[in-house]
Design an enzyme around this catalytic site. Structure first.
Site, PDB file in Angstrom:
ATOM      1  N   ARG A   1     -14.836  -6.126   0.088  1.00 44.30           N
ATOM      2  CA  ARG A   1     -14.165  -5.788   1.344  1.00 44.30           C
ATOM      3  C   ARG A   1     -13.499  -4.400   1.237  1.00 44.30           C
ATOM      4  NH1 ARG A   1      -8.647  -4.338   2.712  1.00 44.30           N
ATOM      5  NH2 ARG A   1      -8.296  -4.895   4.877  1.00 44.30           N
ATOM      6  N   VAL A   2     -13.660  -3.614   2.263  1.00 49.65           N
ATOM      7  CA  VAL A   2     -13.012  -2.307   2.314  1.00 49.65           C
ATOM      8  C   VAL A   2     -12.135  -2.249   3.557  1.00 49.65           C
ATOM      9  CG1 VAL A   2     -13.365   0.190   2.446  1.00 49.65           C
ATOM     10  CG2 VAL A   2     -14.970  -1.221   1.145  1.00 49.65           C
ATOM     11  N   GLY A   3     -10.898  -1.819   3.379  1.00 46.93           N
ATOM     12  CA  GLY A   3      -9.971  -1.713   4.515  1.00 46.93           C
ATOM     13  C   GLY A   3      -9.929  -0.303   5.060  1.00 46.93           C
TER      14      GLY A   3
ATOM     15  N   THR B   1       0.874  -1.187   0.000  1.00 45.55           N
ATOM     16  CA  THR B   1       0.000   0.000   0.000  1.00 45.55           C
ATOM     17  C   THR B   1       0.903   1.226   0.000  1.00 45.55           C
ATOM     18  OG1 THR B   1      -1.762  -1.090   1.184  1.00 45.55           O
ATOM     19  CG2 THR B   1      -1.606   1.283   1.511  1.00 45.55           C
TER      20      THR B   1
HETATM   21  N1  ASP Z   1      -4.249  -1.261   4.892  1.00 42.93           N
HETATM   22  C1  ASP Z   1      -4.530  -1.867   3.621  1.00 42.93           C
HETATM   23  C2  ASP Z   1      -5.904  -2.512   3.689  1.00 42.93           C
HETATM   24  O1  ASP Z   1      -6.242  -3.076   4.700  1.00 42.93           O
HETATM   25  C3  ASP Z   1      -3.538  -2.896   3.205  1.00 42.93           C
HETATM   26  C4  ASP Z   1      -2.075  -2.573   3.445  1.00 42.93           C
HETATM   27  O2  ASP Z   1      -1.755  -1.507   3.938  1.00 42.93           O
HETATM   28  O3  ASP Z   1      -1.225  -3.423   3.123  1.00 42.93           O
HETATM   29  O4  ASP Z   1      -6.594  -2.503   2.696  1.00 42.93           O
END
Ligand code: ASP
Length: 316
Positions: free
Chosen positions: A208-210, A180
């Site tokens: 899915r949403v992070g 990311t």
């Molecule tokens: N934080 C991002 C998510 O959960 C993934 C990541 O940072 O690697 O979508």
């Protein structure tokens, strides 16, 4: 003033290319690709901030470069969902007025950060998702690509491995993945800005949403305190309202940046991830509790460094 340096910092930038686990035995070429990606993005941010560009322009430009770099899990190079497609999320925030924009579940927008900014500047909303965000993308004319444009050989193989392991498990944790991207800046006018862009977690469930597109969880900026961009297992960062938690500790708890980030990081389970932050004095923090966090930082006093594992590499 807490954390203020003897030489005032007029501008500062920190960026990340994701947190996770990465063996030190990776091939030199792979390590080199990360280092080049980080230092190229940093150099762009430095040149823009030095000439006095607006912080939000810097955030968007640097995130776009990282989105185009296939070694990072954002834009081209993004992870694949369980269904074998890309669903991209991003958000951006302007510390001078708390304006913000976010998008999730994009499938054909080349630079999700650009669309997040358009949501902020050209709509009356803060967050658009899925099909509605794509339709808005057509009206504001952002670059579009086929979903397969985002796929790299590396991520295709990662998906195959996840698929073999999946068995009964529908959603895999972030664990091994990283990439990311995020950028935080303090510009010469003292304005703070933050942006984050991601493909999410590998083999994530459809829809899915992070944390990355969620203002306050993965991204936050307020000129009165700090700009923050997070990376790691998004579910944990949402639970902790991580980016806002750091800001609140500074603004309402009168903590220094260093104290605020350490206290906030303690709330996360080990291996959850990390964050980058720059406060109103231009102080930078880049803590993580994974084995790696791809990161880089620079400021007006001459600081120029990058890091992948714990150690910091000074750039000449
Ligand atoms: N934080 C991002 C998510 O959960 C993934 C990541 O940072 O690697 O979508």
């Amino acid at each position: 003033m807490p954390g203020r340096e003897a030489t005032p910092i007029t501008w500062a930038i920190a960026l990340h290319g994701g947190a996770g686990t990465l063996s030190r035995d990776i091939e030199l070429a792979e390590k080199h690709a990360y280092e080049v990606g980080l230092s190229t993005a940093l150099a762009l941010g430095v040149s823009m901030l030095e000439r006095g560009d607006d912080g939000l322009d810097v955030v968007e430009a640097v995130v776009r470069v990282l989105e185009d770099d296939p070694v990072f899990n954002a834009g081209r190079g993004a992870v694949l969902t369980a269904d074998g497609v890309h669903e991209l999320d991003a958000s951006i925030m302007d510390g001078r007025n708390l304006a913000c924009g976010a998008v999730s579940g994009l499938t054909t927008v080349r630079h999700p950060i650009a669309l997040a900014r358009k949501v902020m500047t050209e709509s009356s909303h803060v967050f658009l998702s899925g099909e509605g965000a794509e339709v808005f993308g057509s009206t504001v004319k952002v670059d579009r690509v086929e979903n397969s444009f985002f796929t790299t050989e590396y991520q295709r193989k990662a998906w195959e491995l996840a698929h073999e392991d999946a068995g009964e498990v529908v959603h895999k944790d972030a664990g091994e993945e990283h990439g990311t991207v995020g950028v935080v800046v303090r510009d010469k006018n003292g304005h703070l800005g933050a942006g984050t862009s991601t493909g999410g977690t590998i083999y994530k469930r459809y829809g899915r949403v992070g944390d990355s597109p969620i203002i306050g969880a993965g991204t936050y900026a307020d000129d009165r305190s700090v700009a923050v961009s997070c990376t790691g297992t998004g579910e944990r960062f949402i639970e902790q309202v991580m980016a806002y938690q750091v800001a609140a500790r500074i603004r309402f708890g009168a903590q220094s940046l260093a104290d605020a980030v350490s206290a906030a990081m303690v709330e996360l389970p080990a291996g959850a991830g990390g964050l980058i932050a720059v406060d109103r004095y231009g102080q930078i923090a880049m803590p993580f509790n994974t084995t790696v966090m791809h990161r880089a930082a620079a400021d007006s006093t001459g600081r120029r460094n990058i890091g992948i594992w714990e150690e910091i590499i000074e750039l000449s």
